[in-house]
Design an enzyme around this catalytic site. Structure first.
Site, mmCIF file in Angstrom:
data_model
loop_
_atom_site.group_PDB
_atom_site.id
_atom_site.type_symbol
_atom_site.label_atom_id
_atom_site.label_comp_id
_atom_site.label_asym_id
_atom_site.label_seq_id
_atom_site.Cartn_x
_atom_site.Cartn_y
_atom_site.Cartn_z
ATOM 1 C CE1 TYR A 118 -3.663 2.643 0.883
ATOM 2 C CE2 TYR A 118 -1.880 3.603 2.155
ATOM 3 C CZ TYR A 118 -3.118 3.712 1.561
ATOM 4 O OH TYR A 118 -3.806 4.887 1.661
ATOM 5 C CD GLU A 206 -6.058 4.804 -0.987
ATOM 6 O OE1 GLU A 206 -6.017 4.829 0.260
ATOM 7 O OE2 GLU A 206 -7.122 4.721 -1.630
#
Length: 397
Positions: A118, A206
């Site tokens: 992530y 993101e």
């Protein structure tokens, strides 16, 4: 302004960020053509059909499916295009899928040789620095990871005046447990992502997941990109990327009149000049036991046209049971707003919800006189608390 995954990836590619390639389409026939094109150009024989909506958790709602043949791909595309996709981030109403991304399969090789991460970049307002948030737990709900395993969430703060330093990119790659080519590729990946964040004037980038492939490439499998609305004037090309079907219709209408509007879930419509005063007004409504239905800042240049537009937008919400107008006459004169209220009432016709008006500041007395002589059925208040309490009384009456 939010972008679709395929749009975000196209922007990232300009900065040398490797992505999972794909083609966005709006029909089943186009999906098949896209799959054939990926097969010819990239040797793809397994495809991923990904719903394009402005919300995460698409897979949980059935919006991401793998197809192992063209027949399967047609079947998956038929299932997703046009569906009302409900995910943890869409709310119970869900969102209609108008486009899908036909993407190549990047999960080749042995499973143990692959790893998901992530990575996101955003502004930490408290520290007044940009921050890169990263974790070894990619492909998962990052909020859940942060709640259950906070030790697996890492942060690297970057001073905007200095920019991302090479040692910081290396530190991130090291803490993600990478080595060799994968380490070098992650350093370049992080560096280019941050450069894209700054130069594209983003509010958020993101990547979840960022994938280390079996041959040590680092790819953005998904990309959530949000650009800063305040910087849109510097990026005229963004206008073509805006998908108004993904936005609340009232917010789209408000933007036509340069009104700052956000729809909420309450029953008290608010029309205020100034963002700070609007926040204070909503707080006072809550303290008085009510619930604001919107944030609406008409700004310092309010006139009859924008006031009428504000009325129409507020009244489009069937949940609104009363409207509170709170204007402090500084830059904008109270009488100007009052005339706008009178004109809006006449143009719209009968407004069947009570209106509470609080006008203070420049030409407030003249404004009160205009409203009093108009014959409008309105309630006036002097203090903000008094206005908020009056709202609840007239709703309960």
């Amino acid at each position: 302004m939010n972008l679709h995954e395929y749009q975000g990836k196209e922007l990232l590619k300009r900065f040398g960020v490797p992505v999972q390639e794909g083609i966005a389409v709006a029909s089943v026939d186009a999906a098949i053509d896209a799959a054939k094109q990926l097969k010819n150009e990239r040797g793809t024989t397994i495809w991923v059909v990904k719903a394009q909506i402005h919300a995460g958790g698409r897979g949980k709602g059935g919006g991401v499916k793998v197809a192992t043949s063209l027949d399967k791909l047609k079947e998956k595309a038929e299932q997703i295009i046009g569906m009302q996709l409900v995910s943890p981030q869409t709310g119970p109403a869900g969102k209609k899928v108008n486009k899908v991304l036909i993407a190549e399969d990047v999960y080749y090789g042995k499973e143990e040789e692959r790893k998901e991460f992530y990575l996101s970049v955003l502004l930490d307002r408290e520290r007044k620095k940009n921050v890169i948030i990263y974790s070894t737990e990619g492909g998962m709900d990052i909020e859940e990871v942060a709640d259950k395993h906070p030790e697996k969430i890492n942060k690297e703060w970057i001073d905007p005046k200095d920019g991302l330093q090479p040692y910081q990119a290396r530190k991130i790659a090291f803490k993600l447990g990478l080595s060799g080519d994968a380490y070098k590729n992650m350093v370049a990946f992080v560096t280019n992502i941050y450069r894209a964040y700054v130069e594209l004037d983003c509010a958020l980038i993101e990547i979840n997941p960022a994938l280390k492939t079996a041959d040590n490439k680092i790819l953005a499998v998904d990309a959530k990109v949000k650009v800063d609305d305040n910087a849109l004037y510097r990026h005229k090309e963004y206008a073509d990327m805006r998908d108004v079907t993904e936005e609340d219709p009232t917010e789209v209408e408000a933007s036509r009149y340069n009104l700052n509007f956000i729809k909420l879930d309450g029953n008290v419509g608010c029309m205020v000049n100034g963002a700070g005063l609007a926040m204070a007004t909503m707080d006072m409504i809550k303290l008085a036991g009510g619930s604001p239905a919107n944030f609406l800042d008409v700004g310092g240049t309010a006139n009859a046209q924008t006031t009428e537009a504000g009325f129409r937008i507020i009244l489009a919400d069937p949940n609104v049971k009363a409207i509170l107008i709170n204007i402090f006459g500084g830059i904008v004169r109270c009488d100007r707003v009052a005339q706008g209220i009178v004109d809006a009432y006449k143009n719209i016709g009968n407004i069947d919800v009570p209106i509470i008006v609080r006008l203070q500041g420049t030409n407030a007395e003249l404004a009160k006189e205009l409203i009093d002589k108009s014959g409008l059925k309105v309630f006036s208040a002097i203090e903000l608390r008094e206005a908020a309490e009056l709202v609840n009384k007239v709703i309960a009456a």
